[in-house]
Design an enzyme around this catalytic site. Sequence first.
Site, PDB file in Angstrom:
ATOM      1  N   ARG A   1       0.827  -1.212   0.000  1.00  0.00           N
ATOM      2  CA  ARG A   1       0.000   0.000   0.000  1.00  0.00           C
ATOM      3  C   ARG A   1       0.863   1.265   0.000  1.00  0.00           C
ATOM      4  NH1 ARG A   1      -5.212   0.257   1.875  1.00  0.00           N
ATOM      5  NH2 ARG A   1      -4.771   2.022   3.216  1.00  0.00           N
TER       6      ARG A   1
ATOM      7  N   ARG B   1      -9.114  -6.070  13.323  1.00  0.00           N
ATOM      8  CA  ARG B   1      -8.480  -5.187  14.295  1.00  0.00           C
ATOM      9  C   ARG B   1      -9.432  -4.024  14.558  1.00  0.00           C
ATOM     10  NH1 ARG B   1      -4.584  -7.239  17.051  1.00  0.00           N
ATOM     11  NH2 ARG B   1      -3.475  -5.244  17.297  1.00  0.00           N
TER      12      ARG B   1
ATOM     13  N   GLU C   1      -3.727   6.885  18.939  1.00  0.00           N
ATOM     14  CA  GLU C   1      -4.422   5.740  18.372  1.00  0.00           C
ATOM     15  C   GLU C   1      -3.708   4.453  18.754  1.00  0.00           C
ATOM     16  OE1 GLU C   1      -5.410   6.650  14.311  1.00  0.00           O
ATOM     17  OE2 GLU C   1      -5.272   4.544  13.741  1.00  0.00           O
TER      18      GLU C   1
ATOM     19  N   TYR D   1      -9.991  -4.857   2.936  1.00  0.00           N
ATOM     20  CA  TYR D   1      -9.384  -3.612   3.425  1.00  0.00           C
ATOM     21  C   TYR D   1      -9.558  -2.580   2.307  1.00  0.00           C
ATOM     22  CZ  TYR D   1      -5.158  -1.198   5.479  1.00  0.00           C
ATOM     23  OH  TYR D   1      -4.244  -0.347   6.048  1.00  0.00           O
TER      24      TYR D   1
ATOM     25  N   ASP E   1     -10.201   1.382   0.767  1.00  0.00           N
ATOM     26  CA  ASP E   1     -10.209   2.831   0.933  1.00  0.00           C
ATOM     27  C   ASP E   1     -11.579   3.367   0.494  1.00  0.00           C
ATOM     28  OD1 ASP E   1      -7.590   2.946   1.808  1.00  0.00           O
ATOM     29  OD2 ASP E   1      -6.781   3.123  -0.217  1.00  0.00           O
TER      30      ASP E   1
HETATM   31  N1  UDP Z   1       3.264   1.032   8.306  1.00  0.00           N
HETATM   32  C1  UDP Z   1       4.373   1.000   9.126  1.00  0.00           C
HETATM   33  N2  UDP Z   1       4.901   2.187   9.576  1.00  0.00           N
HETATM   34  C2  UDP Z   1       4.365   3.371   9.257  1.00  0.00           C
HETATM   35  C3  UDP Z   1       3.222   3.416   8.422  1.00  0.00           C
HETATM   36  C4  UDP Z   1       2.694   2.226   7.962  1.00  0.00           C
HETATM   37  O1  UDP Z   1       4.863  -0.060   9.472  1.00  0.00           O
HETATM   38  O2  UDP Z   1       4.887   4.406   9.713  1.00  0.00           O
HETATM   39  C5  UDP Z   1       2.727  -0.264   7.811  1.00  0.00           C
HETATM   40  C6  UDP Z   1       1.617  -0.819   8.717  1.00  0.00           C
HETATM   41  O3  UDP Z   1       1.733  -2.224   8.757  1.00  0.00           O
HETATM   42  C7  UDP Z   1       0.361  -0.416   7.986  1.00  0.00           C
HETATM   43  C8  UDP Z   1       0.776  -0.542   6.534  1.00  0.00           C
HETATM   44  O4  UDP Z   1       2.150  -0.099   6.543  1.00  0.00           O
HETATM   45  O5  UDP Z   1      -0.721  -1.286   8.300  1.00  0.00           O
HETATM   46  C9  UDP Z   1      -0.046   0.252   5.560  1.00  0.00           C
HETATM   47  O6  UDP Z   1      -0.022   1.614   5.944  1.00  0.00           O
HETATM   48  P1  UDP Z   1      -1.253   2.572   5.679  1.00  0.00           P
HETATM   49  O7  UDP Z   1      -0.835   3.938   5.990  1.00  0.00           O
HETATM   50  O8  UDP Z   1      -1.826   2.271   4.349  1.00  0.00           O
HETATM   51  O9  UDP Z   1      -2.268   2.085   6.830  1.00  0.00           O
HETATM   52  P2  UDP Z   1      -3.688   2.732   7.210  1.00  0.00           P
HETATM   53  O10 UDP Z   1      -3.624   4.191   6.919  1.00  0.00           O
HETATM   54  O11 UDP Z   1      -4.681   2.000   6.377  1.00  0.00           O
HETATM   55  O12 UDP Z   1      -3.801   2.435   8.667  1.00  0.00           O
END
Ligand code: UDP
Length: 381
Positions: free
Chosen positions: A172, A248, A299, A347, A349
């Site tokens: 992603r 989750r 969070e 999952y 968006d």
């Molecule tokens: N992730 C991470 N560190 C960060 C940001 C994201 O390890 O600083 C990983 C984490 O496993 C997350 C995934 O990358 O679930 C996808 O990130 P995204 O921002 O798409 O997650 P969302 O915004 O959907 O929570």
Amino acid sequence: MTRIAVVGAGFSGAVIAHELAADGFEVEVFEARDHPAGNCHTERDADTGILLHRYGPHIFHTSNERVWNYVRRFDEFMPFTNRVKAVVRGRVYSMPVNLHTINQFFGQAFSPAEARAFLEARADLSIAEPRTFEEQALRFMGRELYEAFFRGYTQKQWGMAPSELPASILRRLPLRFNYDDNYYASTWQGMPRHGYTHIIEQLLDRPGIRVHLATAFDRAMAGDYARVFYSGPIDAWFGHAEGRLGYRTLDFAGERHDGDFQGNAVINYCDPEVPWTRIAEHKHFAPWETHEASWIFRETSRLCEPGDTPYYPIRLAQEKGQLARYIELAREEKQVSFVGRLGTYRYLDMHVTIAEALAWADRWRADGMDQLPVFNVNPLA
Ligand code: UDP
């Protein structure tokens, strides 16, 4: 007139209801919560006037022109670019990993080509086809960046080691060899001036649509309608007959502050010792507004228990096996279509949800309401 039931008033349900009403159907929307908009619900804090994202940050972005044109019919989209910062071991870095992050982290002034060569030397090239999150990270960025930015955060977010998670979760996020720190690679991005709940209310405010808030839909009512579009959790429709699908859930610890708390909308905390994954300061999601006070939310993530709000479907091998059994059960349904994030256990968006809702409308316009399938996508894909 043909009566149709829509279960759930998030983007899936609201767009489908809107399009149904446009085609002359009589629509009843059933929403279990006492507000519409699902997890993108926004509400102004009475005290400060700050627009709060009640179920966590939602930033609209899409490369789908049809979706972009569609949402802008229901509110003005204000310029907003998500530029996330990440705190690692007491230092602040640019996210997603880009040339600035690489140069900050390794104390270098690499050009794009130099950074690429440097990371290639650290990448584990023996991993030909990365299957897990960890393999994907080791293959493309090497151990140091992975351990600093992804291992701890992902363990906190998903409650398990990245070696147990699919590579698709990491995919992603981009890995960039320039100074582009826009979190999303989408063509368009922005924030609705009046919030997401306003958009959903606009979608539902149309002759032919009746909305029942705080009203659960009972499966036994399905017979009263020519069709049911169900955007609730697929396992709940079948009374969890194959067990609960794992999700989750998130908890938000809010604090009111004066002035500017962190100077940015989202800051991630990647160290495993810090209990939260990120802090969001909601007034920064509306940079066109001015507020002296501020609300921040820390969070944290945990396993979703009965009664909690589901956020992220876990979708590991066990859950996919369960999902396959629910799909079999669903195929027996004659008048029900399963839609959206919870209805298909994916999952998604917001922009994908809207695109899929519009695809349902295309489908009934082309084939007729009687000919609709149970799914318009393969939930297992
Ligand atoms: N992730 C991470 N560190 C960060 C940001 C994201 O390890 O600083 C990983 C984490 O496993 C997350 C995934 O990358 O679930 C996808 O990130 P995204 O921002 O798409 O997650 P969302 O915004 O959907 O929570």
